[in-house]
Enzyme design. Structure first.
Site, PDB file in Angstrom:
ATOM      1  N   LYS A  33      19.676   7.646 -28.655  1.00  0.00           N
ATOM      2  CA  LYS A  33      20.336   8.782 -29.306  1.00  0.00           C
ATOM      3  C   LYS A  33      21.003   9.683 -28.277  1.00  0.00           C
ATOM      4  O   LYS A  33      22.149  10.067 -28.433  1.00  0.00           O
ATOM      5  CB  LYS A  33      19.305   9.586 -30.116  1.00  0.00           C
ATOM      6  CG  LYS A  33      19.878  10.777 -30.855  1.00  0.00           C
ATOM      7  CD  LYS A  33      18.824  11.499 -31.683  1.00  0.00           C
ATOM      8  CE  LYS A  33      19.409  12.735 -32.373  1.00  0.00           C
ATOM      9  NZ  LYS A  33      18.377  13.489 -33.137  1.00  0.00           N
TER      10      LYS A  33
ATOM     11  N   GLU B 152      14.666   5.311 -18.672  1.00  0.00           N
ATOM     12  CA  GLU B 152      14.133   3.953 -18.822  1.00  0.00           C
ATOM     13  C   GLU B 152      15.164   3.035 -19.455  1.00  0.00           C
ATOM     14  O   GLU B 152      15.380   1.902 -19.013  1.00  0.00           O
ATOM     15  CB  GLU B 152      12.877   3.959 -19.696  1.00  0.00           C
ATOM     16  CG  GLU B 152      11.748   4.856 -19.225  1.00  0.00           C
ATOM     17  CD  GLU B 152      11.808   6.225 -19.861  1.00  0.00           C
ATOM     18  OE1 GLU B 152      12.902   6.835 -19.832  1.00  0.00           O
ATOM     19  OE2 GLU B 152      10.772   6.687 -20.347  1.00  0.00           O
TER      20      GLU B 152
ATOM     21  N   GLY C  13      14.512  10.725 -33.604  1.00  0.00           N
ATOM     22  CA  GLY C  13      14.304   9.349 -33.151  1.00  0.00           C
ATOM     23  C   GLY C  13      13.201   8.646 -33.917  1.00  0.00           C
ATOM     24  O   GLY C  13      13.385   7.545 -34.441  1.00  0.00           O
ATOM     25  N   ARG C  14      12.067   9.329 -34.094  1.00  0.00           N
ATOM     26  CA  ARG C  14      10.911   8.676 -34.734  1.00  0.00           C
ATOM     27  C   ARG C  14      11.080   8.561 -36.246  1.00  0.00           C
ATOM     28  O   ARG C  14      10.226   8.018 -36.935  1.00  0.00           O
ATOM     29  CB  ARG C  14       9.640   9.426 -34.375  1.00  0.00           C
ATOM     30  CG  ARG C  14       9.686  10.924 -34.627  1.00  0.00           C
ATOM     31  CD  ARG C  14       8.537  11.616 -33.907  1.00  0.00           C
ATOM     32  NE  ARG C  14       8.607  13.074 -34.017  1.00  0.00           N
ATOM     33  CZ  ARG C  14       9.274  13.861 -33.179  1.00  0.00           C
ATOM     34  NH1 ARG C  14       9.931  13.304 -32.158  1.00  0.00           N
ATOM     35  NH2 ARG C  14       9.296  15.182 -33.343  1.00  0.00           N
TER      36      ARG C  14
ATOM     37  N   GLU D   1       3.928  12.526 -31.961  1.00  0.00           N
ATOM     38  CA  GLU D   1       5.068  13.244 -31.365  1.00  0.00           C
ATOM     39  C   GLU D   1       5.549  14.341 -32.322  1.00  0.00           C
ATOM     40  O   GLU D   1       6.160  15.313 -31.898  1.00  0.00           O
ATOM     41  CB  GLU D   1       6.210  12.276 -31.042  1.00  0.00           C
ATOM     42  CG  GLU D   1       7.258  12.857 -30.106  1.00  0.00           C
ATOM     43  CD  GLU D   1       8.179  11.793 -29.513  1.00  0.00           C
ATOM     44  OE1 GLU D   1       9.272  11.573 -30.089  1.00  0.00           O
ATOM     45  OE2 GLU D   1       7.800  11.188 -28.486  1.00  0.00           O
TER      46      GLU D   1
ATOM     47  N   HIS E 252     -13.599  -7.541 -34.708  1.00  0.00           N
ATOM     48  CA  HIS E 252     -14.256  -8.125 -33.534  1.00  0.00           C
ATOM     49  C   HIS E 252     -13.971  -7.296 -32.294  1.00  0.00           C
ATOM     50  O   HIS E 252     -14.096  -7.782 -31.173  1.00  0.00           O
ATOM     51  CB  HIS E 252     -13.763  -9.565 -33.339  1.00  0.00           C
ATOM     52  CG  HIS E 252     -13.970 -10.419 -34.540  1.00  0.00           C
ATOM     53  ND1 HIS E 252     -15.108 -11.153 -34.761  1.00  0.00           N
ATOM     54  CD2 HIS E 252     -13.193 -10.604 -35.642  1.00  0.00           C
ATOM     55  CE1 HIS E 252     -15.019 -11.783 -35.917  1.00  0.00           C
ATOM     56  NE2 HIS E 252     -13.866 -11.479 -36.475  1.00  0.00           N
TER      57      HIS E 252
ATOM     58  N   LYS F 246       9.268  14.008 -18.444  1.00  0.00           N
ATOM     59  CA  LYS F 246      10.463  13.317 -17.944  1.00  0.00           C
ATOM     60  C   LYS F 246      11.065  14.097 -16.772  1.00  0.00           C
ATOM     61  O   LYS F 246      11.485  13.525 -15.763  1.00  0.00           O
ATOM     62  CB  LYS F 246      11.508  13.212 -19.056  1.00  0.00           C
ATOM     63  CG  LYS F 246      11.222  12.220 -20.148  1.00  0.00           C
ATOM     64  CD  LYS F 246      12.385  12.317 -21.156  1.00  0.00           C
ATOM     65  CE  LYS F 246      12.273  11.380 -22.301  1.00  0.00           C
ATOM     66  NZ  LYS F 246      13.373  11.521 -23.279  1.00  0.00           N
TER      67      LYS F 246
HETATM   68  O1  F6P Z   1       9.762  10.183 -26.651  1.00  0.00           O
HETATM   69  C1  F6P Z   1      10.709  11.175 -26.413  1.00  0.00           C
HETATM   70  C2  F6P Z   1      12.007  10.742 -27.048  1.00  0.00           C
HETATM   71  O2  F6P Z   1      12.959  11.750 -26.939  1.00  0.00           O
HETATM   72  C3  F6P Z   1      11.822  10.328 -28.496  1.00  0.00           C
HETATM   73  O3  F6P Z   1      11.810  11.410 -29.379  1.00  0.00           O
HETATM   74  C4  F6P Z   1      12.978   9.391 -28.660  1.00  0.00           C
HETATM   75  O4  F6P Z   1      12.840   8.574 -29.798  1.00  0.00           O
HETATM   76  C5  F6P Z   1      12.898   8.604 -27.352  1.00  0.00           C
HETATM   77  O5  F6P Z   1      12.507   9.572 -26.372  1.00  0.00           O
HETATM   78  C6  F6P Z   1      14.163   7.903 -26.956  1.00  0.00           C
HETATM   79  O6  F6P Z   1      15.219   8.844 -26.885  1.00  0.00           O
HETATM   80  P1  F6P Z   1      16.732   8.279 -26.935  1.00  0.00           P
HETATM   81  O7  F6P Z   1      16.898   7.575 -28.246  1.00  0.00           O
HETATM   82  O8  F6P Z   1      17.587   9.493 -26.789  1.00  0.00           O
HETATM   83  O9  F6P Z   1      16.871   7.315 -25.780  1.00  0.00           O
END
Ligand code: F6P
Length: 544
Positions: free
Chosen positions: A210, A216, A270-271, A356, A387, A511
């Site tokens: 987003k 990452e 995002g979630r 979150e 188990h 971050k």
């Molecule tokens: O975990 C933090 C966060 O900002 C989430 O809310 C989001 O889904 C994820 O990192 C990835 O963010 P992006 O879609 O901007 O890469």
């Protein structure tokens, strides 16, 4: 009564619930069932092939009445309406939270700044579905003019967990030659494991982010691009990379063609984004018909949530019962236990969705809260969980509310029948426990002394609460309902606690610190953190 700045724990109903917890905490669920043969009928709800059984909880009708009074005191209805109308309820980011708009029917109307936003959403959805169909049909070609055979979604958090969980869940509906993979961790092992299963020259990479700033994701995307360019010329990037983002410029700067960028609206968290264009990998995996069924299921749950009275409203009941344990019983966690291998990644998605959203100690107006909010969400697929950690659930000291997600499926399949029998047996055992008289009968062959010695080890107190969600099939429509059920449960709890479920400043802080430490790993300069961090960095440099 609309929601005001009065903290919910300063209201009369809060005190009544505290007293009610103290006076009912010793009730035994098995007695509640013995005394009322209609308990299941009174404490379960059905929405098509989706049954929500909340009767195996430490609640009475009085409990539910008080919890509904709590919801009304918190102004839950008003807050639901604000979300539905697209008001900027995400106060700290000054945004609406309109994930429900992504699954509205084509002819629906939802005004934002006096403009109906549904046509624009539908247009982007159709563009994404059309693109997905081209990939599936092989009309979209690789640089060498071949159909794509692999898709790799590069994303993390909400750009991975929900869509990945849904893609795994709909394994049986994957009806194309395309193999869809997901890479999330910056650990090179994640990317390498996927690279080992694909031919990069036949792979379409989806950079799903987003913000298009998540380190990452960008590191993985850049490495994938470099690996492709080791084999093909620069212009191949435009054919082998697409993006899903709200940051169009950054996606273009990466080298992605504008018509290969699918826009995620800023008012979709995002979630909460699996039913948005973030679901593009799922569209490619299962096709337009199934993806639209998935959206329709989510929309059916939305309509149920916005129209059913609280006493029969599944996400509201689930949210309130969760508050009952988490806040009034002080339970610390909540387990999500899908008795379906294809739902094995669903607990991970709910972890992000719930923790979150509700892992906050400050109200949306900035007041510190002196009561517990979000639960620790965890879980594992059944029957594997039996188990692994069911010993603690049956004979441990903890109160651990759990959701069992069970699928009827093929009634003629011994695997499926065994799975369902175990799920129903476990929730019954957790609820009813085992009477000493039953255990003593099993030990009748032992001496009286031995029986007395063994009995305490074999005692099952029961009274461990569970919800059971029973699906007739794990199909796209029911999956959409399940996804929306948990989105709205999460919102209900936030509304009760008075917190904002749509921001995540806590994640941003970690971050930022990572960005500060990163360069100090590349050169052994003096560090002035705490002695632990300094020591760890020093050892890092000491290692060859
Ligand atoms: O975990 C933090 C966060 O900002 C989430 O809310 C989001 O889904 C994820 O990192 C990835 O963010 P992006 O879609 O901007 O890469």
């Amino acid at each position: 009564m609309s929601f005001t700045k009065t903290l919910i724990n300063q209201t009369p109903v809060w005190a009544k619930l505290n007293l009610h917890q103290r006076t009912t905490q010793y009730l035994q669920m098995r007695d509640l069932f013995d005394n009322n043969p209609h308990r299941f009928d009174e404490m379960s709800e059905v929405l098509g092939g989706f049954l929500f059984d909340y009767s195996k909880n430490r609640i009475t009708e009085d409990t539910l009445n008080l919890l509904i009074e709590l919801a009304n005191t918190a102004g839950l209805s008003e807050q639901m309406q604000k979300m539905r109308l697209g008001e900027k309820i995400n106060i700290s980011e000054n945004r609406a939270a309109l994930h429900i708009a992504n699954r509205l029917p084509e002819n629906a109307e939802l005004l934002m700044n006096n403009e109906n936003i549904v046509p624009k959403i539908q247009a982007e959805l159709k563009r994404a579905l059309s693109f997905a169909e081209k990939v599936r049909q092989g009309s979209l070609k690789t640089f060498s003019g071949e159909p794509f055979e692999y898709v790799v979604n590069i994303g993390i958090g909400g750009s991975d967990l929900g869509v990945r969980a849904c893609a795994y869940a709909l394994r049986k509906y994957q009806n194309s030659n395309i193999k869809v993979h997901f890479v999330a961790n910056v650990d090179r092992a994640d990317l390498d494991a996927t690279l080992a299963e694909i031919d990069i020259e036949k792979t379409l990479f989806i950079v799903s982010s987003k913000s298009f700033t998540t380190p990452e994701t960008l590191i993985n995307a850049n490495t994938a691009r470099q690996l492709l360019l080791n084999r093909l010329p620069e212009k191949a990037v435009r054919q082998h990379f697409i993006a899903i983002s709200n940051n169009i410029q950054a996606a273009c700067d990466f080298g992605i063609a504008p018509d290969h960028i699918f826009q995620l609206q800023e008012w979709v968290g995002g979630r909460y984004s699996a039913t948005s264009v973030i679901g593009l990998p799922l569209m490619i995996a299962v096709g337009e018909k199934h993806f639209r069924q998935f959206l329709a299921g989510a929309n059916q749950m939305d309509e149920h949530f916005f129209t059913a009275e609280f006493r029969h409203n599944m996400p509201v009941l689930a949210g309130l019962i969760g508050v009952w344990y988490n806040t009034f019983y002080r339970s610390h966690s909540h387990a999500i236990i899908p008795y379906a291998h294809d739902l094995r990644r669903f607990p991970a998605h709910i972890q992000q969705l719930d923790m979150e959203s509700n892992g906050k100690k400050v109200s949306q107006y900035g007041e510190y809260l002196d009561f517990d909010t979000g639960s620790i969400i965890w879980g594992e697929e059944g029957v594997n969980c039996q188990h692994a950690f069911f010993q603690l659930l049956h004979q441990g000291t903890r109160l651990v509310p759990a959701d069992f997600i069970v699928v009827v499926g093929d009634k003629n399949d011994i695997h499926q029948q065994t799975l369902v029998a175990n799920a129903l047996a476990q929730t019954r055992a957790l609820m009813a426990g085992k009477k000493d008289s039953e255990t003593l009968q099993e030990l009748a062959h032992l001496s009286a002394i031995k029986r007395d010695e063994i009995l305490p080890q074999k005692r099952f107190d029961g009274n461990q609460p569970t919800n059971t969600i029973l699906l007739d099939e794990l199909n796209p429509f029911n999956l959409g309902k399940l996804l929306a059920f948990y989105e709205h449960k999460t919102f209900v709890q936030a509304a009760i606690w008075g917190i904002n479920p749509f921001d995540q400043w806590g994640v941003e802080y970690g971050k930022a610190l990572a960005r500060d430490i990163y360069p100090k790993l590349s050169n052994s300069c003096e560090t002035n953190y705490d002695s632990s961090t300094n020591g760890l960095i020093a050892f890092y440099h000491h290692c060859a």
